[in-house]
Design an enzyme around this catalytic site. Structure first.
Site, mmCIF file in Angstrom:
data_model
loop_
_atom_site.group_PDB
_atom_site.id
_atom_site.type_symbol
_atom_site.label_atom_id
_atom_site.label_comp_id
_atom_site.label_asym_id
_atom_site.label_seq_id
_atom_site.Cartn_x
_atom_site.Cartn_y
_atom_site.Cartn_z
ATOM 1 N N SER A 288 5.675 0.339 21.858
ATOM 2 C CA SER A 288 4.627 0.400 20.849
ATOM 3 C C SER A 288 3.294 -0.075 21.425
ATOM 4 O O SER A 288 2.794 0.487 22.387
ATOM 5 C CB SER A 288 5.049 -0.407 19.626
ATOM 6 O OG SER A 288 4.237 -0.094 18.502
ATOM 7 N N LYS B 267 -7.139 -1.443 -6.238
ATOM 8 C CA LYS B 267 -7.208 -2.803 -5.726
ATOM 9 C C LYS B 267 -5.817 -3.419 -5.566
ATOM 10 O O LYS B 267 -5.615 -4.297 -4.724
ATOM 11 C CB LYS B 267 -8.062 -3.674 -6.664
ATOM 12 C CG LYS B 267 -8.351 -5.058 -6.124
ATOM 13 C CD LYS B 267 -9.094 -4.987 -4.799
ATOM 14 C CE LYS B 267 -9.403 -6.372 -4.257
ATOM 15 N NZ LYS B 267 -10.065 -6.310 -2.939
#
Length: 327
Positions: free
Chosen positions: A156, A208
């Site tokens: 990764s 949000k």
């Protein structure tokens, strides 16, 4: 008034037998013991203060050594930088630490080449991309080769960093690749329903509460999250393609997030061959003397971890008693 008989002797007036004399002796002994105890306590207090001062001195000297100590060889050498563990902003493998070590290694005129020894499962794509960019910048500025030596794991974000090197070397059993991006978490909305608990989340802004684990994820937010991952994945792929160039043998699984052995990585062009740090320093860089430029924990950091916050507070109290103030 009658006189005493001629053969009579007056009574003894020795203090040892006077009434109340034993109380005086006991009181004197008690006072003396209290004084001795206070002296012992004072001696121990002075001892511990000197110990605390010694610790403070070690912390200071450790910081100085970490800041100004130079372990670089005086002659031509290979610079070694260790990248171990998770790549994150607050780890030893942060971009700040790795880039500072890279800058020191490249700028030394006696450095003939740099080896990044990698043992990492990856981590932050931001930190990895910053290291990648700094390696590119320094390679162009100093024209010195960089080699990545992947030992146990180079996956990764760690492979993201390795792709910036001139060449990548592995062990046949190394784990290499995982060119992908993930975003993980948990969803507890079903559990709350079973418990009869209602989540009360008030937001100003429709999204949000994005990725809130206690409310179901709307389909549009899931689509948005996948879009973000796709963007970062493309950035990762672009870095790997730029670093590996024509050596990379791309197929449908190259950028799928799979991890390969070092043997498979060499066949697919994800790595250039097998090698160790000593071999690369000797055979590729032609500078067998190795100098470690990895930023190390200084004495202050080790003491803080070893003794913990309680000792730190004790040191603060002792320094306060000496008239010092830490703010």
């Amino acid at each position: 008034m009658s006189a005493l008989p001629p053969d009579s002797t007056p009574p003894r007036t020795d203090a040892s037998v006077q009434p109340g004399s034993w109380e005086k002796q006991v009181l004197e002994k008690l006072v003396l013991e209290v004084v001795n105890e206070k002296r012992r306590a004072r001696r121990w207090s002075i001892f511990f203060r000197f110990v605390m001062l010694g610790i403070v001195a070690l912390i200071f000297l450790g910081g100085v050594v970490a800041e100004y100590g130079n372990t670089a060889a005086t002659g031509p050498h290979t610079a070694l930088i260790e990248l171990n563990g998770e790549i994150s902003i607050d780890s030893q493998a942060s971009a700040d630490n790795i880039n500072a070590a890279l800058q020191d290694a490249f700028s030394n005129p006696q450095t003939r080449g740099i080896i990044l020894r990698i043992n990492s499962p990856g981590g932050s794509p931001v930190q990895a991309s910053q290291i990648f960019a700094e390696i590119e910048r320094l390679r162009a500025k100093y024209d010195k080769p960089v080699y990545a030596v992947c030992e146990e794991v180079c996956a990764s974000g760690a492979y993201y960093v390795a792709a910036a090197a001139n060449d990548i070397y592995v062990n046949p059993a190394s784990l290499v690749g995982s060119i992908g991006v993930l975003m993980d978490g948990f969803g507890f909305s079903g559990l709350l329903d079973k418990l009869g608990v209602t989540r009360r989340l008030l937001t100003a802004g429709a999204n949000k509460g994005f990725m809130d684990p206690f409310t179901p994820m709307p389909e549009d937010q899931k689509t948005y999250a996948l879009g973000m991952l796709e963007q970062i994945h493309k950035q990762f792929i672009a870095a790997v393609e730029k670093g590996r160039g024509s050596r990379l043998k791309v197929n449908d699984e190259t950028f799928s997030g799979l991890v390969w052995t070092g043997e498979s990585a060499v066949k697919q062009g994800l790595a250039d061959g097998y090698g160790t740090v000593d071999q690369i320093a000797r055979d590729k860089i032609k500078a067998p003397e190795i100098v470690d430029y990895t930023l190390q924990e200084n004495v202050a950091e080790r003491l803080a971890k070893r003794f913990g916050a309680s000792l730190g507070m004790g040191a603060v109290r002792e320094l306060s008693n000496l008239g010092w103030s830490l703010r």
